[in-house]
Structures are given as C-alpha cells and as structure tokens.
Write an enzyme that holds these catalytic residues in place. Sequence first.
Site, short mmCIF file in Angstrom:
data_model
loop_
_atom_site.label_atom_id
_atom_site.label_comp_id
_atom_site.label_asym_id
_atom_site.label_seq_id
_atom_site.Cartn_x
_atom_site.Cartn_y
_atom_site.Cartn_z
N SER A 13 0.88 -1.25 -0.09
CA SER A 13 0.10 0.03 0.14
C SER A 13 0.96 1.27 0.08
CB SER A 13 -0.93 0.10 1.24
OG SER A 13 -0.34 0.17 2.52
N ARG A 65 22.11 -14.91 3.48
CA ARG A 65 21.60 -13.55 3.35
C ARG A 65 22.50 -12.86 2.23
NH1 ARG A 65 18.28 -11.57 6.91
NH2 ARG A 65 17.75 -12.89 8.49
N MET A 90 10.40 -6.83 4.14
CA MET A 90 10.54 -7.51 5.40
C MET A 90 11.90 -8.15 5.53
SD MET A 90 8.23 -5.97 6.90
CE MET A 90 7.77 -6.94 8.43
N ASN A 107 13.75 4.01 3.96
CA ASN A 107 12.72 2.88 4.50
C ASN A 107 11.80 4.00 5.24
OD1 ASN A 107 12.06 0.39 5.41
ND2 ASN A 107 13.01 0.82 7.49
N HIS A 109 9.41 3.03 8.79
CA HIS A 109 9.14 2.06 9.90
C HIS A 109 7.89 2.73 10.53
CE1 HIS A 109 10.32 -0.65 12.91
NE2 HIS A 109 10.28 0.07 13.83
N THR A 141 20.91 2.77 7.21
CA THR A 141 22.13 2.73 7.43
C THR A 141 22.31 0.96 7.84
OG1 THR A 141 21.69 3.21 9.60
CG2 THR A 141 22.80 4.94 8.27
N ASP A 145 16.67 -0.29 11.32
CA ASP A 145 15.66 0.63 11.65
C ASP A 145 16.34 1.66 12.09
OD1 ASP A 145 13.41 -0.95 10.29
OD2 ASP A 145 13.26 -1.96 12.14
N GLU A 174 1.37 6.93 7.06
CA GLU A 174 2.55 6.48 6.20
C GLU A 174 2.41 6.73 4.66
OE1 GLU A 174 3.84 2.33 6.71
OE2 GLU A 174 2.86 2.43 8.68
C1 GRF Z 1 3.84 -0.95 6.79
O1 GRF Z 1 3.37 -0.67 8.26
C2 GRF Z 1 5.28 -0.35 7.18
O2 GRF Z 1 5.69 0.65 7.82
C3 GRF Z 1 5.92 -1.82 7.79
O3 GRF Z 1 4.87 -2.67 7.07
C4 GRF Z 1 3.88 -2.22 6.57
C5 GRF Z 1 3.76 -2.27 5.05
O4 GRF Z 1 2.49 -2.09 4.58
N1 GRF Z 1 7.28 -1.78 7.57
P1 GRF Z 1 2.54 -1.90 2.79
O5 GRF Z 1 2.92 -3.28 2.21
O6 GRF Z 1 3.26 -0.76 2.47
O7 GRF Z 1 0.98 -1.92 2.76
#
Ligand code: GRF
Length: 208
Positions: A13, A65, A90, A107, A109, A141, A145, A174
């Site tokens: 989103s 990784r 993630m 990023n 958070h 960095t 987070d 966000e």
């Molecule tokens: C958001 O709350 C973001 O901050 C967190 O995961 C969620 C991702 O939502 N890291 P979306 O995939 O952008 O809908």
Amino acid sequence: MKRIVILISGRGSNMEAIVQRCAEQGWPAQVVAVIANRPQAGGLAWAAAQGIATAVVDHKTHASREAFDDALAEVIETHRPDLVVLAGFMRVLGTRFVQRFASRLLNIHPSLLPAFPGLHTHRRALEAGCKAVGATVHFVTPELDHGPIVMQSVVPVRPGDDEHSLAARVLATEHVIYPQAVHWFVEDKLKVADGIVTQTDGASQVLL
Ligand code: GRF
C-alpha cells in the site's frame, strides 16, 4: 527524471501511494520497477497493472543472506535507480548492500524511531503505555531501522486501541509521509549533515 525502484514484501500500500502521488503531482521521477522478495506479494499485480516492470528475487532460493542481497542488488542495478525505496520490505539487508545504495536508500518504519526498531512496534508501544505513536521515513544505514530521519508522523493512542486499530491509524499517515519524503528526494530538497536531515525549503518534517 529520477528513476525509482521500490522493494516490497506484501500488499504494497505504501508503494501504491508513492506511484499515485508521483503521477498526480507530476514529480520529476518515475517508478521504473517494483521488486519483491516473495512471489506471492500482493503489490506485484497492482504494479504490473500500472505498466511498471516487476520482478521477484525470492530469498528462499538463495543459500545465504549475502547471496540474496547480491542477487537483489544485481536486479535493482539493471533498472539504474537514483533512489531505492523499501516499502514494507521485510528482509534485513546486509552492510554490503546498504553501502552499495548508500544515500539513495529510504525505508519507512511504523514507529517513532529511535523508539521500537524491529517487529511488533504497535504491540510494544501499547505495552509501554505510549500516548502517541507514529511512523518514520529514514535513510537506511547498516543498523536495523536506524539512519537519518527524513519525516515522522505522530498519532494519538486512544482508549481501547489495540495493535490493529493503531496500525491502521499509523498506516494512513505512512501513505502521506512516504510520498512526501520521496517527492523531496527526487526534487533534491533533502540535505544530510552530521546525520540530521533538513528539507531545504524549510517545510515541516513532521505530520501531526
Ligand atoms: C507498513 O506499516 C510499513 O511501515 C511496515 O510494513 C507495513 C507495510 O505495508 N514496515 P504495505 O506493504 O506498504 O501495505
């Protein structure tokens, strides 16, 4: 024209909000690719329907990784990005990856960093009795987070809130602050000095 690559893991989103504001507001930028680390990431279909190139670099098919980070970086580089945007991505990215895209990696958070890095931020904020929570857009960095803060949103915690109601209230902000921060970046309006980010027009870097 700045070239933006967005990395997602799920519904995307925030990615949608950035793509839409970019088009509506005529930014000097284009989202040239959306890349996911999970084949089932919901946002991929939406991006493809907008005509944006999509790709999957599945972390499960890489032995380490570092191997995943390197494969991801290679795919990103094919799109020659000026900016790489982590939007609900993630996976923790290693130092080599972060250094490769240093100063052009953002990023978001869902907490008021430096409080509550990591997972389950809303639950932890409720358990701590916080009266306000929010979200943070920051340059990335190597520390998780962490990094120079571009913009934050602040929302109240209301009686009866649970982590879901709080997450929904924060997510709505966000979708405002992340496009705003990316817009500033693509217009070269962010200056970073000694780890502090300033918007050079003097615009407010907090959404209250
Ligand atoms: C958001 O709350 C973001 O901050 C967190 O995961 C969620 C991702 O939502 N890291 P979306 O995939 O952008 O809908």
